[in-house]
Design a protein around this motif. Sequence first.
Motif, PDB file in Angstrom:
ATOM      1  N   GLN A 390     -11.346  21.866 -66.198  1.00 24.86           N
ATOM      2  CA  GLN A 390     -11.102  21.777 -64.764  1.00 24.86           C
ATOM      3  C   GLN A 390      -9.636  21.905 -64.402  1.00 24.86           C
ATOM      4  O   GLN A 390      -9.263  22.575 -63.442  1.00 24.86           O
ATOM      5  CB  GLN A 390     -11.668  20.460 -64.214  1.00 24.86           C
ATOM      6  N   TRP A 391      -8.755  21.260 -65.175  1.00 21.18           N
ATOM      7  CA  TRP A 391      -7.350  21.292 -64.790  1.00 21.18           C
ATOM      8  C   TRP A 391      -6.779  22.701 -64.892  1.00 21.18           C
ATOM      9  O   TRP A 391      -5.875  23.058 -64.115  1.00 21.18           O
ATOM     10  CB  TRP A 391      -6.520  20.296 -65.585  1.00 21.18           C
ATOM     11  N   GLU A 392      -7.271  23.505 -65.820  1.00 21.24           N
ATOM     12  CA  GLU A 392      -6.785  24.879 -65.933  1.00 21.24           C
ATOM     13  C   GLU A 392      -7.140  25.681 -64.687  1.00 21.24           C
ATOM     14  O   GLU A 392      -6.356  26.509 -64.214  1.00 21.24           O
ATOM     15  CB  GLU A 392      -7.352  25.548 -67.183  1.00 21.24           C
ATOM     16  N   THR A 393      -8.325  25.451 -64.149  1.00 23.04           N
ATOM     17  CA  THR A 393      -8.737  26.135 -62.919  1.00 23.04           C
ATOM     18  C   THR A 393      -7.794  25.778 -61.778  1.00 23.04           C
ATOM     19  O   THR A 393      -7.289  26.657 -61.063  1.00 23.04           O
ATOM     20  CB  THR A 393     -10.180  25.749 -62.547  1.00 23.04           C
ATOM     21  N   THR A 394      -7.534  24.486 -61.614  1.00 23.97           N
ATOM     22  CA  THR A 394      -6.622  24.028 -60.565  1.00 23.97           C
ATOM     23  C   THR A 394      -5.227  24.589 -60.787  1.00 23.97           C
ATOM     24  O   THR A 394      -4.557  25.043 -59.843  1.00 23.97           O
ATOM     25  CB  THR A 394      -6.567  22.488 -60.553  1.00 23.97           C
ATOM     26  N   PHE A 395      -4.787  24.589 -62.023  1.00 24.15           N
ATOM     27  CA  PHE A 395      -3.443  25.038 -62.360  1.00 24.15           C
ATOM     28  C   PHE A 395      -3.247  26.516 -62.041  1.00 24.15           C
ATOM     29  O   PHE A 395      -2.255  26.901 -61.412  1.00 24.15           O
ATOM     30  CB  PHE A 395      -3.167  24.782 -63.839  1.00 24.15           C
ATOM     31  N   VAL A 396      -4.168  27.356 -62.459  1.00 25.64           N
ATOM     32  CA  VAL A 396      -3.968  28.799 -62.295  1.00 25.64           C
ATOM     33  C   VAL A 396      -4.035  29.209 -60.826  1.00 25.64           C
ATOM     34  O   VAL A 396      -3.337  30.130 -60.392  1.00 25.64           O
ATOM     35  CB  VAL A 396      -4.976  29.593 -63.158  1.00 25.64           C
ATOM     36  N   LEU A 397      -4.845  28.498 -60.040  1.00 23.52           N
ATOM     37  CA  LEU A 397      -4.903  28.804 -58.605  1.00 23.52           C
ATOM     38  C   LEU A 397      -3.601  28.402 -57.919  1.00 23.52           C
ATOM     39  O   LEU A 397      -3.100  29.108 -57.029  1.00 23.52           O
ATOM     40  CB  LEU A 397      -6.094  28.096 -57.962  1.00 23.52           C
ATOM     41  N   ALA A 398      -3.022  27.270 -58.328  1.00 30.11           N
ATOM     42  CA  ALA A 398      -1.729  26.858 -57.785  1.00 30.11           C
ATOM     43  C   ALA A 398      -0.622  27.798 -58.257  1.00 30.11           C
ATOM     44  O   ALA A 398       0.290  28.146 -57.491  1.00 30.11           O
ATOM     45  CB  ALA A 398      -1.423  25.426 -58.202  1.00 30.11           C
ATOM     46  N   LEU A 399      -0.694  28.216 -59.507  1.00 24.41           N
ATOM     47  CA  LEU A 399       0.291  29.156 -60.053  1.00 24.41           C
ATOM     48  C   LEU A 399       0.303  30.457 -59.263  1.00 24.41           C
ATOM     49  O   LEU A 399       1.360  31.044 -59.008  1.00 24.41           O
ATOM     50  CB  LEU A 399      -0.042  29.433 -61.525  1.00 24.41           C
ATOM     51  N   GLN A 400      -0.872  30.886 -58.880  1.00 28.04           N
ATOM     52  CA  GLN A 400      -1.013  32.107 -58.091  1.00 28.04           C
ATOM     53  C   GLN A 400      -0.155  32.038 -56.825  1.00 28.04           C
ATOM     54  O   GLN A 400       0.502  33.025 -56.447  1.00 28.04           O
ATOM     55  CB  GLN A 400      -2.482  32.302 -57.731  1.00 28.04           C
ATOM     56  N   GLN A 401      -0.137  30.880 -56.187  1.00 31.07           N
ATOM     57  CA  GLN A 401       0.643  30.707 -54.963  1.00 31.07           C
ATOM     58  C   GLN A 401       2.131  30.539 -55.267  1.00 31.07           C
ATOM     59  O   GLN A 401       2.990  31.062 -54.533  1.00 31.07           O
ATOM     60  CB  GLN A 401       0.122  29.489 -54.187  1.00 31.07           C
ATOM     61  N   GLU A 402       2.453  29.828 -56.340  1.00 28.03           N
ATOM     62  CA  GLU A 402       3.853  29.523 -56.640  1.00 28.03           C
ATOM     63  C   GLU A 402       4.646  30.750 -57.065  1.00 28.03           C
ATOM     64  O   GLU A 402       5.866  30.799 -56.891  1.00 28.03           O
ATOM     65  CB  GLU A 402       3.938  28.451 -57.729  1.00 28.03           C
ATOM     66  N   LEU A 403       3.982  31.755 -57.619  1.00 27.26           N
ATOM     67  CA  LEU A 403       4.697  32.952 -58.080  1.00 27.26           C
ATOM     68  C   LEU A 403       4.781  34.047 -57.019  1.00 27.26           C
ATOM     69  O   LEU A 403       5.487  35.042 -57.212  1.00 27.26           O
ATOM     70  CB  LEU A 403       4.048  33.489 -59.359  1.00 27.26           C
ATOM     71  N   LYS A 404       4.102  33.871 -55.890  1.00 27.15           N
ATOM     72  CA  LYS A 404       4.148  34.880 -54.823  1.00 27.15           C
ATOM     73  C   LYS A 404       5.557  35.132 -54.300  1.00 27.15           C
ATOM     74  O   LYS A 404       5.939  36.293 -54.079  1.00 27.15           O
ATOM     75  CB  LYS A 404       3.229  34.457 -53.675  1.00 27.15           C
ATOM     76  N   PRO A 405       6.379  34.085 -54.110  1.00 18.60           N
ATOM     77  CA  PRO A 405       7.736  34.345 -53.614  1.00 18.60           C
ATOM     78  C   PRO A 405       8.575  35.217 -54.543  1.00 18.60           C
ATOM     79  O   PRO A 405       9.572  35.806 -54.108  1.00 18.60           O
ATOM     80  CB  PRO A 405       8.332  32.931 -53.498  1.00 18.60           C
ATOM     81  N   LEU A 406       8.189  35.314 -55.786  1.00 19.14           N
ATOM     82  CA  LEU A 406       8.915  36.152 -56.754  1.00 19.14           C
ATOM     83  C   LEU A 406       8.367  37.571 -56.784  1.00 19.14           C
ATOM     84  O   LEU A 406       8.860  38.417 -57.542  1.00 19.14           O
ATOM     85  CB  LEU A 406       8.821  35.545 -58.148  1.00 19.14           C
ATOM     86  N   GLY A 407       7.347  37.824 -55.970  1.00 23.55           N
ATOM     87  CA  GLY A 407       6.715  39.140 -55.980  1.00 23.55           C
ATOM     88  C   GLY A 407       5.731  39.315 -57.124  1.00 23.55           C
ATOM     89  O   GLY A 407       5.284  40.432 -57.396  1.00 23.55           O
ATOM     90  N   ILE A 408       5.380  38.233 -57.787  1.00 26.66           N
ATOM     91  CA  ILE A 408       4.437  38.290 -58.905  1.00 26.66           C
ATOM     92  C   ILE A 408       3.037  37.991 -58.387  1.00 26.66           C
ATOM     93  O   ILE A 408       2.777  36.928 -57.814  1.00 26.66           O
ATOM     94  CB  ILE A 408       4.809  37.281 -60.011  1.00 26.66           C
ATOM     95  N   THR A 409       2.157  38.956 -58.563  1.00 27.41           N
ATOM     96  CA  THR A 409       0.769  38.794 -58.142  1.00 27.41           C
ATOM     97  C   THR A 409      -0.072  38.391 -59.345  1.00 27.41           C
ATOM     98  O   THR A 409      -0.167  39.135 -60.322  1.00 27.41           O
ATOM     99  CB  THR A 409       0.217  40.111 -57.554  1.00 27.41           C
ATOM    100  N   VAL A 410      -0.641  37.199 -59.285  1.00 29.12           N
ATOM    101  CA  VAL A 410      -1.450  36.664 -60.378  1.00 29.12           C
ATOM    102  C   VAL A 410      -2.929  36.818 -60.048  1.00 29.12           C
ATOM    103  O   VAL A 410      -3.379  36.399 -58.976  1.00 29.12           O
ATOM    104  CB  VAL A 410      -1.137  35.175 -60.626  1.00 29.12           C
ATOM    105  N   THR A 411      -3.664  37.434 -60.958  1.00 29.98           N
ATOM    106  CA  THR A 411      -5.114  37.527 -60.827  1.00 29.98           C
ATOM    107  C   THR A 411      -5.738  36.598 -61.854  1.00 29.98           C
ATOM    108  O   THR A 411      -5.682  36.867 -63.057  1.00 29.98           O
ATOM    109  CB  THR A 411      -5.617  38.962 -61.069  1.00 29.98           C
ATOM    110  N   PRO A 412      -6.305  35.467 -61.423  1.00 29.16           N
ATOM    111  CA  PRO A 412      -6.944  34.550 -62.380  1.00 29.16           C
ATOM    112  C   PRO A 412      -8.227  35.164 -62.931  1.00 29.16           C
ATOM    113  O   PRO A 412      -8.998  35.778 -62.198  1.00 29.16           O
ATOM    114  CB  PRO A 412      -7.253  33.309 -61.539  1.00 29.16           C
ATOM    115  N   LYS A 413      -8.439  34.996 -64.227  1.00 29.85           N
ATOM    116  CA  LYS A 413      -9.654  35.525 -64.853  1.00 29.85           C
ATOM    117  C   LYS A 413     -10.300  34.441 -65.706  1.00 29.85           C
ATOM    118  O   LYS A 413      -9.762  34.072 -66.748  1.00 29.85           O
ATOM    119  CB  LYS A 413      -9.340  36.741 -65.715  1.00 29.85           C
ATOM    120  N   PRO A 414     -11.455  33.926 -65.288  1.00 30.80           N
ATOM    121  CA  PRO A 414     -12.132  32.900 -66.082  1.00 30.80           C
ATOM    122  C   PRO A 414     -12.756  33.487 -67.339  1.00 30.80           C
ATOM    123  O   PRO A 414     -13.337  34.574 -67.303  1.00 30.80           O
ATOM    124  CB  PRO A 414     -13.190  32.359 -65.126  1.00 30.80           C
ATOM    125  N   VAL A 415     -12.615  32.774 -68.442  1.00 30.71           N
ATOM    126  CA  VAL A 415     -13.241  33.191 -69.702  1.00 30.71           C
ATOM    127  C   VAL A 415     -13.846  31.956 -70.355  1.00 30.71           C
ATOM    128  O   VAL A 415     -13.510  30.818 -70.020  1.00 30.71           O
ATOM    129  CB  VAL A 415     -12.227  33.851 -70.661  1.00 30.71           C
TER     130      VAL A 415
END
Length: 543
Positions: A390-415
């Motif tokens: 569960q924490w990885e899911t929460t983490f990667v979704l938050a990471l997606q937002q935190e890296l936007k100001p750097l122009g980094i687009t994160v696509t989370p992929k569950p495995v």
Amino acid sequence: MPDRNKAHRGARRAGLAASASVVLGALTLPLALGSGASASTHPSASSGGTFTWALDDPQSSLDYAVDPEIQGAGIVMSLVTQPLEALSSTNQYSPILATSEQQPNPTTLVYHIRSGVRFSNGAPLTAADVVFSIEHAATPSLASATQMPAIAAVTASGPLTVTVKLKAPNPVARADIAMTVFVQDAAFAKAHKATLGTPSAVPIGTGPFKVTSDTSSSIKLARSPGYWGRYPRFSSLVFPVITDDNARQLALRSGAIDGSQIVDLKNLGQWGSIPGVRAYLSPSNSLDLVGFDVAKPPFNDVHVRRAIAYAIEKQGLARAALDNNVSFVSGGLVPDYEVSDVAGSLGAADKFISTLPGYSYNLAKAEAQMKQSAYPHGFSTTVLYIDTIQWETTFVLALQQELKPLGITVTPKPVSFDAWFGDFFTHKLVGMNILTLANALVNDPSGILTYFVGPQGSYNFAQFMNPAVDNASNVVNSDASSARRWAATKVILSEVASQVPYLPLWTEPSPLVLKGYKFTSSNGLSLFDMSNGKWIYEIQPAS
């Protein structure tokens, strides 16, 4: 080492070291862990009674060499098959089946075996049983082999003497053997080679209990007659398998179980609110981290890695993902206590680590690093996460937002757990990845630090290596001099902090609960207590 067998359930594992104990509200939070136990330190036993401890997953085998998970098969089988010695969180040893150990040279360990000990089937413990058990744990095809030193030969050099010859000097060989080898009746094991560890061929040991039933729904133990040491207070133990956290809560409320591990840290408050329950939150060295494949673009650019390190707001992510029930790691890669032994003291380790870059959240510094990189306008990347953690899911979704100001687009992929770790262990991971609960069996830089760097690093999924790090890893893993090992450790920590192949996040605690009982010490339990069987002696009525 990454907990391959249990991480897909959130894998709460017992901690290795700490320094204090506090009480917060209704929760007793032990922050200093106990040492190993020997028979002479066991509290007096009273007779009768059954203690019930819930397991959060069926055990694939009760042969610890097949499934070396301490909070699974280990917590059960440490009461049945015993280690040679007990290792504490401060790297101190206490005798169990070995009364003493000698190291006449850097590649030789000599164990003197306790006399008068018998297995639960009445057979006497001999040097041959110990030889078999060490060789069994080191069998390359078994999971425990990754936790064992490289052994050249094991021989019975006397009726109750065993000599282990190493292929090369290894400063933590004794610790690895103490934590990994559970001694069992060699004759029985050899006669049941194909089925050893299954319900029809449970290993026979010298411990205070023997297994009377092993099914997919529960494991039952009863006292072993003629046990050589003191019995625990309980005459029998039951380990029901309850895979759901909520179902375990209901079982604890109803009195169907007496204790359990908590899988989901975010439910800690719910557990603590149950009348009569004591919730223990033991800190551990179960490290969560982010790693970057430094061999391929865009993460071969150190400025990209540093930018991301500055952009991750650890405190906010810890609150969102784990209710802030973590201990943050800053500088280098591992907690300070994992290197304090070679440093000479915790203070010396802290003093050095405090000089390393810590990458506290700073968006301005993150943006400045991106401007210096080959990707000043950003890039797109896919980040894998294990969909059952569960924490990885929460983490990667938050990471997606935190890296936007750097122009980094994160696509989370569950495995799946198996898919991610399949790629991890075969070094096929690419890009940016999250690793949950990387654990060391011993508080030493060779316990986990050198696993993540250099060409010999079994878990170096960042592909991080350079001549300085490679040479330092060899010194850490083989040199007998603490001074040289500490100098080499500082090289590795400095390189990791500077080059950022990994960004350590935090260590997760190991939450345990008891109802109607309490631990003898407010320090709670450690991974070491569970691995050597001490844990059952640490439980007493709450009143």
